[in-house]
Design a protein around this motif. Structure first.
Motif, PDB file in Angstrom:
ATOM      1  N   UNK A 195       0.856  -1.182   0.000  1.00  0.00           N
ATOM      2  CA  UNK A 195       0.000   0.000   0.000  1.00  0.00           C
ATOM      3  C   UNK A 195       0.892   1.233   0.000  1.00  0.00           C
ATOM      4  N   UNK A 196       0.674   2.140  -0.929  1.00  0.00           N
ATOM      5  CA  UNK A 196       1.484   3.356  -0.971  1.00  0.00           C
ATOM      6  C   UNK A 196       2.784   3.154  -1.721  1.00  0.00           C
ATOM      7  N   UNK A 197       3.565   4.235  -1.810  1.00  0.00           N
ATOM      8  CA  UNK A 197       4.803   4.254  -2.582  1.00  0.00           C
ATOM      9  C   UNK A 197       5.971   4.729  -1.732  1.00  0.00           C
ATOM     10  N   UNK A 198       7.165   4.298  -2.159  1.00  0.00           N
ATOM     11  CA  UNK A 198       8.404   4.840  -1.620  1.00  0.00           C
ATOM     12  C   UNK A 198       8.483   4.791  -0.113  1.00  0.00           C
ATOM     13  N   UNK A 199       8.969   5.874   0.476  1.00  0.00           N
ATOM     14  CA  UNK A 199       9.171   5.884   1.926  1.00  0.00           C
ATOM     15  C   UNK A 199       7.858   5.909   2.693  1.00  0.00           C
ATOM     16  N   UNK A 488       1.203   8.312  -1.016  1.00  0.00           N
ATOM     17  CA  UNK A 488       1.923   8.557  -2.264  1.00  0.00           C
ATOM     18  C   UNK A 488       3.158   9.423  -2.054  1.00  0.00           C
ATOM     19  N   UNK A 489       4.096   9.284  -2.968  1.00  0.00           N
ATOM     20  CA  UNK A 489       5.225  10.206  -3.069  1.00  0.00           C
ATOM     21  C   UNK A 489       5.096  10.923  -4.410  1.00  0.00           C
ATOM     22  N   UNK A 490       5.708  12.092  -4.560  1.00  0.00           N
ATOM     23  CA  UNK A 490       5.651  12.778  -5.855  1.00  0.00           C
ATOM     24  C   UNK A 490       6.245  11.899  -6.949  1.00  0.00           C
ATOM     25  N   UNK A 491       5.586  11.882  -8.096  1.00  0.00           N
ATOM     26  CA  UNK A 491       6.053  11.065  -9.215  1.00  0.00           C
ATOM     27  C   UNK A 491       5.913  11.841 -10.509  1.00  0.00           C
ATOM     28  N   UNK A 492       6.970  11.779 -11.330  1.00  0.00           N
ATOM     29  CA  UNK A 492       6.944  12.410 -12.643  1.00  0.00           C
ATOM     30  C   UNK A 492       7.214  11.326 -13.682  1.00  0.00           C
ATOM     31  N   UNK A 493       6.393  11.291 -14.726  1.00  0.00           N
ATOM     32  CA  UNK A 493       6.568  10.342 -15.826  1.00  0.00           C
ATOM     33  C   UNK A 493       6.952  11.111 -17.076  1.00  0.00           C
ATOM     34  N   UNK A 552      13.212   3.665   0.458  1.00  0.00           N
ATOM     35  CA  UNK A 552      14.109   4.808   0.574  1.00  0.00           C
ATOM     36  C   UNK A 552      13.645   6.007  -0.259  1.00  0.00           C
ATOM     37  N   UNK A 553      12.860   5.736  -1.287  1.00  0.00           N
ATOM     38  CA  UNK A 553      12.580   6.745  -2.319  1.00  0.00           C
ATOM     39  C   UNK A 553      11.573   7.773  -1.818  1.00  0.00           C
ATOM     40  N   UNK A 554      11.899   9.046  -2.032  1.00  0.00           N
ATOM     41  CA  UNK A 554      11.008  10.148  -1.657  1.00  0.00           C
ATOM     42  C   UNK A 554      10.355  10.815  -2.861  1.00  0.00           C
ATOM     43  N   UNK A 555      10.935  10.635  -4.039  1.00  0.00           N
ATOM     44  CA  UNK A 555      10.332  11.157  -5.273  1.00  0.00           C
ATOM     45  C   UNK A 555      10.748  10.226  -6.401  1.00  0.00           C
ATOM     46  N   UNK A 556       9.815   9.939  -7.312  1.00  0.00           N
ATOM     47  CA  UNK A 556      10.082   9.008  -8.406  1.00  0.00           C
ATOM     48  C   UNK A 556      10.114   9.755  -9.732  1.00  0.00           C
TER      49      UNK A 556
END
Length: 915
Positions: A195-199, A488-493, A552-556
């Motif tokens: 559930x959720x992303x990254x950190x 969620x963490x910020x994500x840019x595609x 560990x990831x805070x932004x993807x």
């Protein structure tokens, strides 16, 4: 008719926003045949599968599909609809399907929706489509399957789907997470979900989370230790002890007094628990059935209750009623059990909210004690108990009593969960009434805690037979994500034809300067916080999931390429920022893409999946990219639209800025942030790393796109110039316009593989060296369509007089020499006086190009794989060229960067812009 291949689109895709499967179906002997060619086909099909009459199809109303059948349609389309109907008949709720022609006559791609939480490895879609094709063939050749045969097939498919589905506990957690916008990813066919992303990501396995104490689980799993721990804390529990032998168990019967309960010390789900034992023989038989250490406890009178505690709060309570039947004076107990099991809520194991009752030895023993057998016919209204234990796993039912729990019971259960150390605990109590205070503890305890369960089942609370259902899945999710977090963490595609890898790397570099740990996917691999963890073409959904699942990831920052999107779908549901660099001719003829319009349709998926309120970054100089903003599914009115471009006079930019919008543009030699009438200079073009003093204008476009993306995610404008200046293209963007020196010759290495990219690269070299001083060692990929290879060859001919041609090691199935011959033929047709040399492999090609080049000239090297080329250049003694080319008696770098030599400009006027 047969299935050639089946692939799963695990995320949003070009067909719909949900998972789907794409089956390539060869119609075989039915190719070209329509339903109207087979007498009586439609009527026979509707008799076999009546629900098809309600299918809308393209008409959008019930009966639309029947109209298609009667007017004539192909059998791939028929199989699609039958598959959807069979899915509905086994309780697998889907509705979307589409059938499109593939690349060969008589072959179609059948696209069918999948349930969003079905395992990506599930065999159900393939089995359903096989069954659908089989049914269509039977109807085509005769009367079709009998009702009984079809029912048996559906039963088998339903059992398969049920085995692979998540249980009710996991389903409730998934549903609650999705309702709150929390991303969910199921691991294989298990009940393990992320559930959720990254950190911010959390893990859940049924009603256990990644914060559940292993010590607490072990304590709860040992009934003797649990009872002692609670007893020493003053919690009312049933007196008892542990017995390793039958003699020990009988001794405890004597000490405790009858009746007693005998249960496995480490048992679960009520398995082998024996209640109401009042003789030594009964105790010995119970011990023998378990065959190991048992717990013997005094049997407490009262009702069975289960209280669910989540993060220290009581969120639900249920009274549990053992499996039973009610007589009608006519049916046997066995027949009554059959009627109970016919309830669609009952299934095998834990897949449904209730479990079927099994007439086993334990049931027969309970019946014997009351003078019954399975063949007995109980009188009307007579309740016949089938089990002693009230577990749902043995066929019991539940009644919600959450609103009746006495505050004393609430305090007790909160203490118990804390003492054992569980964040989620199911506490079993035997009480006279849960609405009354708990009787005090002591030697003669008459009520109390009888068990504590880690990973408690949630079925009894989610769907009680009586009383109000409780959304305990939501309670667990709220505890995991407090304060309304969506996890969620910020994500840019980032997608496009050219420049997407550079934009990805630049964006990650800029965001890492803001102090955030960045996870990045690109053509060359996956990196976490600046360290490569996987070397591969990592532009598909699996790589995206690798980044989004890393704690560990805070932004993807996710490079998203056409291939992965078409073959597997997106690796995420929504992004905060979507960037489209440009859309030009490349990869046409692959994966069903025949035109740039098809390519734009694929790239548009990235724009469509930018969340409402997110940011869409588009290239104002590219007409195909501009067109995306007007697509209905993009819904640009719900997003913040930011343009970037090299033409400050572009009317699209002017109109956008006049409305108060934001853009990033090249203006008077500066990269500029524009908002309405305000202009903020960010960096001189001449100082942009990798732009070679401004000669590489396409790098300026890439940089503007990266700045726009980074700013949308919070990068501060005052830090951008310093952070950009720290970007070392030779280290952080190798192989994309990387300059080396070999003696007095410059070597410019790039990955350009299509007409627009090659044109942009040649423009850069012409601005720096002049067209007459350029030599090239070129390879082009064999998987490109011949017209695209020809167009690339024509661009090369317009920009070069000397070229060495060599083939990729992977010829993509083409015969040896075919691609090189095609390129040379097209180049000579365009420029008859061309000096062209063929070489065997990249080593020979580089050597030949260096021999053709004179002092102060440049060799352009187009490569297949970066690492082998980098190693070979090192063997040749190549040294980094930095931003300054080796020039010998030619115009200075600054003057060439200011504008191309006139004859070069004329020569390249017709080349497509890279954007």
């Amino acid at each position: 008719m047969k299935i050639e291949s089946l692939r799963r689109l695990r995320g949003p895709n070009v067909y719909l926003s949900r998972p789907a499967v794409v089956a390539r179906v060869d119609l075989g002997e039915l190719a070209g045949e329509e339903t109207t060619d087979v007498t009586g086909f439609t009527e026979r099909l509707l008799r076999a599968v009546p629900g098809l009459a309600e299918h809308h199809c393209a008409a959008g109303v019930p009966g639309g599909f029947v109209s298609r059948l009667r007017n004539g349609t192909y059998f791939g389309h028929v199989s699609e609809h039958v598959c959807i109907e069979l899915s509905q008949l086994i309780g697998r709720d889907i509705s979307f399907g589409r059938t499109v022609a593939a690349d060969r006559p008589g072959v179609y791609d059948v696209i069918i929706e999948c349930p969003v939480d079905e395992s990506p490895e599930s065999s159900v879609p393939g089995e359903l489509l096989e069954a659908a094709i089989g049914l269509v063939l039977e109807v085509h050749s005769g009367s079709g399957p009998s009702a009984r045969t079809l029912a048996e097939r559906l039963s088998g498919l339903a059992e398969l789907a049920e085995r692979e589905a998540t249980g009710p506990s996991t389903r409730s957690i998934i549903a609650a997470a999705r309702l709150r916008g929390i991303p969910v990813e199921r691991f294989d066919d298990l009940s393990l979900v992320r559930l959720g992303w990254g950190h911010r990501r959390r893990l859940a396995w049924a009603a256990m989370t990644d914060r559940t104490s292993a010590v607490g689980v072990d304590i709860a799993g040992d009934k003797h230790v649990t009872r002692r721990l609670l007893d020493e804390a003053g919690i009312p529990v049933a007196p008892g002890g542990v017995a390793a032998t039958a003699g020990d168990a009988v001794r405890l019967l004597g000490e405790l007094g009858a009746p007693v309960v005998v249960k496995p010390r480490h048992g679960r789900q009520g398995h082998l628990v024996a209640l109401h034992l009042d003789t030594a023989d009964a105790v010995e038989r119970a011990w023998a059935a378990i065959g190991g250490e048992v717990v013997v406890e005094r049997h407490l009178a009262g009702r069975d209750y289960r209280v669910l505690v989540v993060s220290g709060e009581v969120v639900a309570a249920a009274e549990r009623v053992a499996a039973h039947v009610v007589g009608d004076g006519r049916a046997t107990i066995a027949e009554l059990v059959g009627r109970v099991n016919a309830d669609p809520r009952r299934g095998a194991g834990h897949s449904r909210v209730l479990t079927r009752i099994v007439l086993d030895e334990a049931v027969e023993e309970v019946l014997r004690r009351t003078g019954h057998t399975p063949e007995s016919v109980p009188e009307e209204g007579r309740v016949v108990r089938l089990r002693d234990a009230a577990n749902l796993s043995t066929g019991g039912t539940s009644r919600d009593v959450t609103d009746q729990v006495h505050p004393d019971v609430t305090r007790l259960c909160r203490r118990v969960a804390a003492l054992v150390g569980l964040d989620i605990a199911g506490i079993d109590l035997r009480l006279p009434d849960i609405a009354a205070p708990v009787p005090p503890t002591g030697e003669q305890a008459t009520a109390g805690v009888i068990e504590v369960n880690a990973v408690p089942g949630l079925r009894m609370h989610l769907a009680p037979v009586h009383g109000r259902a409780r959304d305990v899945g939501d309670a667990i999710v709220r505890a995991m994500f407090p304060g309304g977090s969506d996890g969620r963490i910020p994500a840019v595609a980032i997608t496009g034809t050219n420049g997407k890898t550079t934009v990805t790397r630049l964006t990650a570099h800029l965001l890492s300067g803001s102090g955030m740990r960045v996870g990045m996917t690109s053509t060359d691999g996956v990196s976490i916080d600046g360290r490569i963890i996987q070397v591969a073409d990592a532009t598909g959904p699996r790589s995206a999931q690798m980044v989004l699942g890393d704690p560990q990831v805070e932004v993807a920052v996710l490079e998203t390429a056409r291939g992965g999107l078409l073959r597997r779908g997106l690796g995420y549901d929504w992004s905060d920022v979507g960037v489209i660099t440009n859309i030009t001719a490349d990869h046409l003829g692959q994966d069903g893409l025949d035109s740039i319009e098809d390519l734009a349709h694929v790239k548009a998926v990235v724009a469509e999946r930018v969340r409402d309120g997110g940011t869409l970054v588009l290239n104002a100089d590219d007409p195909w990219v501009r067109s995306l903003a007007g697509r209905p599914r993009v819904r640009a009115d719900r997003k913040r639209l930011i343009w970037f471009g090299l033409d400050a006079g572009n009317p699209v930019l002017g109109e956008h800025l006049a409305r108060g919008g934001a853009a990033y543009v090249l203006h008077d030699g500066w990269l500029v942030q524009a908002t309405g009438a305000r202009r903020t200079p960010l960096m001189r073009l001449a100082e942009v790393p990798g732009a070679y003093g401004g000669a590489a204008l396409h790098v300026a476009a890439d940089t503007l796109a990266a700045i726009a993306a980074a700013r949308a995610l919070g990068a501060r404008p005052e830090n951008l110039a310093d952070r950009l200046a720290e970007f070392d293209p030779s280290v952080e963007n190798p192989g994309r316009g990387t300059l080396f020196r070999v003696g007095d010759v410059s070597v410019f290495v790039d990955y350009a593989h299509n007409p627009a990219a090659l044109a942009a690269t040649l423009r850069t070299l012409h601005r720096l060296w002049g067209a007459e001083r350029c030599v090239a060692a070129v390879t082009l990929p064999g998987d490109r369509r011949e017209d695209l290879l020809a167009a690339s060859a024509q661009v090369l001919a317009d920009g070069l007089t000397r070229v060495v041609l060599y083939e990729d090691e992977d010829r993509q199935g083409r015969p040896a020499g075919e691609v090189v011959a095609l390129i040379e033929r097209e180049m000579r047709a365009r420029r008859p006086q061309l000096t062209a040399v063929r070489a065997d492999g990249y080593r020979s090609a580089v050597a030949a190009a260096l021999r053709l080049a004179g002092p102060g000239e440049v060799v352009l090297v187009i490569y297949e794989k970066w690492e082998p080329m980098r190693a070979h250049l090192a063997e040749l003694g190549a040294v980094p060229g930095g931003g300054a080319p080796v020039l010998s008696g030619v115009t200075s770098l600054s003057s060439r960067a200011a504008g191309a030599v006139p004859h070069v400009t004329r020569e390249l006027t017709g080349l497509p812009a890279r954007g």
